[in-house]
Design a protein around this motif. Structure first.
Motif, PDB file in Angstrom:
ATOM      1  N   LYS A   2       0.433  -0.896   0.506  1.00  0.00           N
ATOM      2  CA  LYS A   2       0.349   0.157   0.262  1.00  0.00           C
ATOM      3  C   LYS A   2       1.249   1.320   0.269  1.00  0.00           C
ATOM      4  O   LYS A   2       1.668   1.379   0.777  1.00  0.00           O
ATOM      5  CB  LYS A   2      -0.891   0.186   0.766  1.00  0.00           C
ATOM      6  CG  LYS A   2      -2.236   1.349   1.385  1.00  0.00           C
ATOM      7  CD  LYS A   2      -2.727   0.677   2.148  1.00  0.00           C
ATOM      8  CE  LYS A   2      -3.891   2.435   2.015  1.00  0.00           C
ATOM      9  NZ  LYS A   2      -5.073   2.438   3.554  1.00  0.00           N
ATOM     10  N   LEU A   3       0.500   2.329  -0.633  1.00  0.00           N
ATOM     11  CA  LEU A   3       1.630   3.551  -0.948  1.00  0.00           C
ATOM     12  C   LEU A   3       0.537   4.671  -0.688  1.00  0.00           C
ATOM     13  O   LEU A   3      -0.274   4.731  -0.617  1.00  0.00           O
ATOM     14  CB  LEU A   3       1.576   3.164  -2.514  1.00  0.00           C
ATOM     15  CG  LEU A   3       2.582   4.946  -2.705  1.00  0.00           C
ATOM     16  CD1 LEU A   3       4.087   4.193  -2.337  1.00  0.00           C
ATOM     17  CD2 LEU A   3       2.173   4.934  -4.618  1.00  0.00           C
ATOM     18  N   ASN A   4       1.292   5.066   0.901  1.00  0.00           N
ATOM     19  CA  ASN A   4       1.148   5.975   0.928  1.00  0.00           C
ATOM     20  C   ASN A   4       0.567   7.382   0.102  1.00  0.00           C
ATOM     21  O   ASN A   4       2.026   7.626  -0.785  1.00  0.00           O
ATOM     22  CB  ASN A   4       1.775   6.874   2.056  1.00  0.00           C
ATOM     23  CG  ASN A   4       1.670   8.040   2.922  1.00  0.00           C
ATOM     24  OD1 ASN A   4       1.433   9.023   2.413  1.00  0.00           O
ATOM     25  ND2 ASN A   4       2.318   7.763   3.975  1.00  0.00           N
ATOM     26  N   ARG A   5      -0.433   7.523  -0.100  1.00  0.00           N
ATOM     27  CA  ARG A   5      -0.800   9.669  -1.077  1.00  0.00           C
ATOM     28  C   ARG A   5       0.439  10.148  -1.013  1.00  0.00           C
ATOM     29  O   ARG A   5       0.398  10.750  -2.434  1.00  0.00           O
ATOM     30  CB  ARG A   5      -2.314   9.528  -0.111  1.00  0.00           C
ATOM     31  CG  ARG A   5      -2.692  11.328  -0.978  1.00  0.00           C
ATOM     32  CD  ARG A   5      -4.059  11.297  -1.049  1.00  0.00           C
ATOM     33  NE  ARG A   5      -4.609  11.008  -2.015  1.00  0.00           N
ATOM     34  CZ  ARG A   5      -6.194  10.647  -1.745  1.00  0.00           C
ATOM     35  NH1 ARG A   5      -6.612  10.810  -0.667  1.00  0.00           N
ATOM     36  NH2 ARG A   5      -6.996  10.490  -2.351  1.00  0.00           N
ATOM     37  N   SER A   6       0.876  10.652  -0.485  1.00  0.00           N
ATOM     38  CA  SER A   6       2.042  11.616   0.381  1.00  0.00           C
ATOM     39  C   SER A   6       2.566  11.373  -0.362  1.00  0.00           C
ATOM     40  O   SER A   6       3.567  11.860  -1.115  1.00  0.00           O
ATOM     41  CB  SER A   6       1.604  12.425   1.746  1.00  0.00           C
ATOM     42  OG  SER A   6       1.083  12.778   2.024  1.00  0.00           O
ATOM     43  N   ALA A   8       3.010   8.992  -2.828  1.00  0.00           N
ATOM     44  CA  ALA A   8       2.614   8.876  -4.020  1.00  0.00           C
ATOM     45  C   ALA A   8       2.529   9.881  -5.035  1.00  0.00           C
ATOM     46  O   ALA A   8       2.901  10.373  -6.251  1.00  0.00           O
ATOM     47  CB  ALA A   8       1.518   8.444  -4.569  1.00  0.00           C
ATOM     48  N   ARG A   9       2.445  11.325  -4.575  1.00  0.00           N
ATOM     49  CA  ARG A   9       2.407  12.547  -4.600  1.00  0.00           C
ATOM     50  C   ARG A   9       3.905  13.005  -4.783  1.00  0.00           C
ATOM     51  O   ARG A   9       4.069  14.264  -5.919  1.00  0.00           O
ATOM     52  CB  ARG A   9       1.654  13.738  -3.668  1.00  0.00           C
ATOM     53  CG  ARG A   9       0.457  13.757  -4.191  1.00  0.00           C
ATOM     54  CD  ARG A   9      -0.391  14.449  -3.859  1.00  0.00           C
ATOM     55  NE  ARG A   9       0.030  15.420  -2.504  1.00  0.00           N
ATOM     56  CZ  ARG A   9      -0.918  15.695  -1.436  1.00  0.00           C
ATOM     57  NH1 ARG A   9      -2.118  14.601  -1.553  1.00  0.00           N
ATOM     58  NH2 ARG A   9      -0.157  15.458  -0.446  1.00  0.00           N
ATOM     59  N   TYR A  10       4.932  12.742  -4.156  1.00  0.00           N
ATOM     60  CA  TYR A  10       6.566  13.503  -3.833  1.00  0.00           C
ATOM     61  C   TYR A  10       7.003  12.114  -4.801  1.00  0.00           C
ATOM     62  O   TYR A  10       7.880  13.252  -5.465  1.00  0.00           O
ATOM     63  CB  TYR A  10       6.576  13.287  -2.534  1.00  0.00           C
ATOM     64  CG  TYR A  10       8.194  13.298  -1.946  1.00  0.00           C
ATOM     65  CD1 TYR A  10       8.578  15.005  -2.368  1.00  0.00           C
ATOM     66  CD2 TYR A  10       9.223  12.794  -2.268  1.00  0.00           C
ATOM     67  CE1 TYR A  10       9.966  15.107  -2.012  1.00  0.00           C
ATOM     68  CE2 TYR A  10      10.190  12.575  -2.631  1.00  0.00           C
ATOM     69  CZ  TYR A  10      10.806  14.616  -2.522  1.00  0.00           C
ATOM     70  OH  TYR A  10      12.180  14.647  -2.029  1.00  0.00           O
ATOM     71  N   SER A 121       7.462   7.942   3.907  1.00  0.00           N
ATOM     72  CA  SER A 121       6.964   5.985   4.034  1.00  0.00           C
ATOM     73  C   SER A 121       6.910   5.696   5.351  1.00  0.00           C
ATOM     74  O   SER A 121       6.780   6.603   6.378  1.00  0.00           O
ATOM     75  CB  SER A 121       7.486   6.337   2.931  1.00  0.00           C
ATOM     76  OG  SER A 121       9.314   6.017   4.016  1.00  0.00           O
TER      77      SER A 121
END
Length: 160
Positions: A2-6, A8-10, A121
């Protein structure tokens, strides 16, 4: 995974920075070779870049403590972009200075990128993705940099 939204944006930011760096280094070395510079000169420029990176880490750590990670990361990234432009325009001794300056900002980018990924992360996910993307982007950057001169020649025919 699972990838953290923040995160994924960074992650596109370091991917794009690495892509630009790989393309620049390849094209810049081809340019230097085309201008008649030998491999020993290009090696000295690479050594100055590495020296600048090493020398820049401690001052950039102080900048991060003083101004925060976000400001320092943005400043290092824009400084790196400006140093790349300066290096592409420099000649003679200024080229060596620009290579050192590029290294100083590269040190700042490295000092700010790692804690940013750690903050965004959980576990080793961010580091694994960053390393994986860096390796892949190095390959893609080399391929793009290798094909770019031919594409520019097609789009803008004439003397190189």
């Amino acid at each position: 995974m699972k990838l953290n939204r923040s995160l994924a944006r960074y992650l596109p930011a370091p991917v794009l920075v690495n892509l630009g760096l790989f393309i620049h280094v390849l094209l810049f070395n081809l340019y230097l070779a085309d201008q008649g510079f030998r491999e020993d000169f290009m090696g000295r420029q690479a050594a100055l870049l590495t020296l600048g990176t090493a020398l820049g880490t401690f001052p950039w750590a102080a900048v991060v403590r003083r101004f925060g990670l976000r400001f320092s990361g943005v400043a290092a990234t824009f400084g790196l972009a400006a140093a790349l432009i300066l290096r592409a325009q420099a000649h003679g001794l200024a080229l060596s200075g620009a290579s050192l300056l590029m290294g100083l900002f590269m040190g700042g980018w490295l000092v700010t990128n790692t804690p940013a990924i750690a903050a965004l992360s959980i576990g080793a996910t961010g580091f694994s993705l960053n390393i994986s993307f860096s390796i892949a982007v190095g390959t893609v950057g080399g391929l793009i940099g290798g094909r770019l001169p031919a594409l520019v020649q097609i789009w803008m025919p004439g003397d190189p």
